[in-house]
Design an enzyme around this catalytic site. Structure first.
Site, mmCIF file in Angstrom:
data_model
loop_
_atom_site.group_PDB
_atom_site.id
_atom_site.type_symbol
_atom_site.label_atom_id
_atom_site.label_comp_id
_atom_site.label_asym_id
_atom_site.label_seq_id
_atom_site.Cartn_x
_atom_site.Cartn_y
_atom_site.Cartn_z
ATOM 1 N N HIS A 89 -15.761 2.102 -3.536
ATOM 2 C CA HIS A 89 -14.323 1.989 -3.308
ATOM 3 C C HIS A 89 -13.944 0.640 -2.704
ATOM 4 O O HIS A 89 -12.773 0.284 -2.668
ATOM 5 C CB HIS A 89 -13.868 3.123 -2.390
ATOM 6 C CG HIS A 89 -12.405 3.395 -2.443
ATOM 7 N ND1 HIS A 89 -11.754 3.794 -3.594
ATOM 8 C CD2 HIS A 89 -11.440 3.319 -1.492
ATOM 9 C CE1 HIS A 89 -10.476 3.962 -3.345
ATOM 10 N NE2 HIS A 89 -10.252 3.671 -2.078
ATOM 11 N N SER A 143 -6.378 1.630 -4.358
ATOM 12 C CA SER A 143 -6.483 3.023 -3.946
ATOM 13 C C SER A 143 -5.099 3.678 -4.047
ATOM 14 O O SER A 143 -4.545 3.767 -5.141
ATOM 15 C CB SER A 143 -7.058 3.104 -2.531
ATOM 16 O OG SER A 143 -7.458 4.409 -2.230
ATOM 17 N N ASP A 189 -17.783 4.645 -7.265
ATOM 18 C CA ASP A 189 -16.685 4.998 -6.362
ATOM 19 C C ASP A 189 -16.632 6.524 -6.264
ATOM 20 O O ASP A 189 -16.223 7.202 -7.203
ATOM 21 C CB ASP A 189 -15.365 4.437 -6.885
ATOM 22 C CG ASP A 189 -14.223 4.606 -5.889
ATOM 23 O OD1 ASP A 189 -14.383 5.383 -4.925
ATOM 24 O OD2 ASP A 189 -13.178 3.961 -6.071
ATOM 25 N N TYR A 197 0.842 -1.210 0.000
ATOM 26 C CA TYR A 197 0.000 0.000 0.000
ATOM 27 C C TYR A 197 0.872 1.253 0.000
ATOM 28 O O TYR A 197 0.870 2.017 -0.936
ATOM 29 C CB TYR A 197 -0.940 -0.027 1.197
ATOM 30 C CG TYR A 197 -1.891 1.147 1.239
ATOM 31 C CD1 TYR A 197 -2.994 1.187 0.387
ATOM 32 C CD2 TYR A 197 -1.704 2.207 2.121
ATOM 33 C CE1 TYR A 197 -3.875 2.259 0.409
ATOM 34 C CE2 TYR A 197 -2.579 3.283 2.155
ATOM 35 C CZ TYR A 197 -3.666 3.303 1.299
ATOM 36 O OH TYR A 197 -4.536 4.359 1.319
#
Length: 707
Positions: free
Chosen positions: A675, A557, A640, A477
């Site tokens: 999302h 993301s 989203d 991430y």
């Protein structure tokens, strides 16, 4: 509706090369859009794809065309049906959420296995018979309307809950009478970002934060500005709610109100640009008390732990990059932080007040340890955990010895435990039974060296009998102070049991090693995040975990940005890539919905130094023609409203417009999904089957039926 719309598009060509089918991508029109900043001209030929798919027929047609091509390609993958069948079995197990005890009742979520949405239950005693309070599975035909956040009143007689439709971040708040099951007339609109609401002690109402009603047609695109905090009294319309707190001078501030367990303090946490944090407090025992701001800092983290009488307990990075616990004496005219628990070598990842003790969860090389302290800060032992993994925090109340926590690891399904503070006894409260043998899997941690010499930890998970280089999925991430910790996913088990390897890299940008680890991967240091991830891939090959042409990468993301950036920088290193709901246009991200919050990690595109840095790695702007790219399956969703799908739409169009080799470069666009949160189980299974079949094809993983 977009996935199956009939749109005139070029058909999937049947000719093949030695490497892959030649795909006729939809023809995406371009516009003559060139923006100039600081003397730099930047083309944006797919600007029109930023428009909301629900309001622009041309964007909707493009989505349908892309999905038709993607669906046709995915239908050719031999492992897709095998993965779907196996995923269906792996997801079919009973799972529980951590219970919330209020008024002697226990509120908890439960999913029987393949329910699209988890159901909320209540028990009148610890081991009593659970009864259904809210079953959202009948709220919509497609299962995409979810019960999101919820909170019982202190007496357990009312339940405040939020409804999430189609994966949107927007919520509707409703109130349920727990005894009768009746939904009251109270309704609150335009709440976002979780349940930013909290009951008053007597259950007569609650405080909440909301945004103004957006302009029609802009509900899922416009920036979230001008938040306010209100009090809602039960039985009254929202229009009558009392305004408690606002900052018209700071339209970009966002508020998170919460009431301490004793019901005395309303604590309003404020976040603003520049990593700005404020904490504003009202004493609810004083009818006319005015909001008092007791913390006002930049680039310092503050989180409220709880209170006892006039003492507030907080965690902070002030003078402690790995966090410490402090108190504030609210009886003082000017409360000043007093250190209670000093900074540790490990990173403090959260704390709570339970049974007259402080329960502090620490990260030790991305693994959890839970330490106890007395209320005056003295060490009081540890909580004995069932193994190496992640604890989701010990929940409970200061005046009750009963606490609960969740524990999981990569091959250990999430188990709920009850903790007795007085006896220190840990007992299972809900143990899942799963359709695989966790003992067959090995979880190890190793440290590798990044480009600048930084040592970075990485977890490697695989079947114990996998000893040769194998197809590997690398995940990370790397942003927003978010640690990536060991956790269970039935979807990942489907990949692992086929002989695939999972690697999870704890790259900079997260909080695994505190504020310095976060700062080392944000703003002008963002390239460190990409270097760490690339080094992880190189290390996996060098160590023989995987081989050249066997490495796939995944991130969502901010992690989708990560995947898009490293593919541009090192396309030769990866065989396949799965960027999900990614931030792909780094020059315009702050113009939509929640994007304005991200400037603290990414920078402000309107500032020259930030602009020039962002342009160096923006995935949309750095696709390189004439270079062979890995196979790419990007994913997003039409609803989203956090990372608007235009990011992925534009990125996909750019990929497909360039000569980057014969491997497929596709996008999978889900409908009535946002999302990620609230996504129905059947959609999760369908999507995961597609993703695993895609990377299995391009990493050489032979997919076989599992008995």
């Amino acid at each position: 509706m977009y996935r199956h719309a009939l749109v005139a598009i070029a058909c999937l060509m049947t000719s093949t090369t030695a490497l892959a089918q030649t795909i006729a991508y939809p023809q995406t029109r371009t516009v003559d859009q060139v923006d100039e900043q600081f003397g730099v001209k930047v083309a944006d030929p797919y600007r029109w794809l930023e428009n909301d798919v629900r309001n622009d027929p041309q964007v909707a047609a493009w989505v349908a065309a892309e999905n038709k091509v993607t669906d046709a390609y995915l239908a050719t993958l031999p492992g897709r049906d095998i993965f779907k069948q196996r995923l269906t079995k792996l997801f079919d197990y009973e799972r529980f959420g951590v219970p919330n005890r209020e008024g002697g009742r226990y509120f908890y979520s439960r999913n029987s296995g393949l329910q699209n949405q988890s159901v909320l239950y209540v028990r009148d005693s610890l081991n009593g018979q659970g009864r259904v309070l809210i079953d959202p599975n009948g709220w919509s035909k497609d299962g995409a309307t979810a019960l999101a956040e919820w909170a019982p009143s202190k007496d357990g007689k009312r339940l405040l809950y939020s409804i999430q439709d189609g994966g949107s971040d927007w919520r509707k708040l409703r109130v349920l009478d727990v005894d009768t099951g009746k939904v009251l007339d109270d309704q609150i609109d335009w709440v976002k970002y979780g349940l930013s609401a909290s009951w008053v002690k007597d259950g007569s109402g609650f405080y909440y934060a909301r945004f103004p009603t957006p302009e029609k047609g802009q509900e899922f695109q416009s920036q979230n500005l001008n938040a306010k905090v209100y009090f809602h009294r039960l039985g009254t319309p929202q229009s009558a709610d009392r305004l408690i707190y606002e900052r018209p001078d700071q339209p970009r501030f966002t508020f998170y109100p919460g009431i301490t367990d004793d019901g005395r303090w309303l604590v309003i946490s404020t976040s603003g640009p520049g990593d700005h944090t404020e904490i504003t407090v009202l004493d609810l025992t004083k009818p006319n008390d005015r909001p008092r701001t007791i913390v006002n800092t930049d680039n310092v983290d503050w989180n409220t732990v709880g209170s006892k009488d006039s003492t507030l307990y907080l965690t902070t990075t002030q003078g402690a990059p790995r966090l410490r616990i402090v108190t504030l004496d609210m009886a003082a005219a000017n409360p000043q932080p007093k250190e209670l628990v000093a900074e540790d070598k490990a990173v403090l990842n959260g704390a709570s007040l339970v049974g007259g003790r402080i329960m502090a969860a620490y990260l030790v090389d991305a693994k959890t340890e839970v330490k106890r302290f007395t209320l005056d800060g003295k060490p009081d032992g540890t909580i004995e955990l069932p193994g190496i993994g992640t604890v989701g925090g010990v929940g409970g109340e200061l005046d009750n010895n009963e606490g609960f926590f969740a524990f999981s690891s990569f091959a250990t399904p999430t188990t709920i435990y009850r903790y007795d503070v007085a006896t220190r006894q840990v007992t299972p409260w809900a143990t899942p039974k799963v359709a695989f043998d966790p003992a067959q899997y090995d979880v190890r941690q190793r440290f590798y060296t990044s480009k600048d010499g930084t040592k970075v930890p990485m977890f490697i998970v695989k079947r114990k009998d996998v000893t040769k280089p194998a197809p590997t999925l690398l995940y990370a991430y790397g942003g927003f102070n978010v640690p990536i910790l060991p956790g269970f996913s039935p979807g990942r088990i489907a990949w692992l049991e086929q002989g695939g390897v999972l690697a999870v890299a704890n790259i900079r940008g997260g909080s695994e090693y505190g504020k310095e680890w976060h700062d080392g991967g944000k703003l002008l240091n963002k390239q460190n995040v990409f270097d760490d991830f690339i080094a992880a891939g190189e290390d996996l090959i060098a160590q023989g975990v995987t081989g050249k042409g066997q490495l796939a990468i995944q991130g969502g993301s901010n992690g989708g940005l990560l995947v898009g950036a490293v593919v541009n920088q090192r396309p030769d290193l990866f065989a396949a890539a799965l960027p999900a709901v990614g931030v792909m246009d780094m020059l315009r991200f702050d113009r939509f919905t929640a994007g304005r919050y991200w400037v603290d990690d990414y920078g402000v595109p309107a500032k020259e130094a930030d602009f020039r840095n962002l342009l160096t790695y923006s995935p949309y702007h750095n696709v390189k023609a004439g270079v062979t790219y890995p196979a790419i399956l990007a994913t997003t969703a039409d609803t989203d409203d956090r990372v608007v799908p235009g990011h992925t739409f534009k990125y996909t169009a750019m990929l497909q417009s360039k000569d980057i080799g014969p491997k497929p470069h596709l996008v999978r666009i889900e409908t009535r999904a946002g999302h990620g949160s609230g996504k129905p189980t059947d959609k999760v299974i369908e999507e995961t089957a597609d993703l695993w079949a895609f990377i299995a094809k391009w990493t050489g993983l032979a997919v076989k039926p599992v008995n």
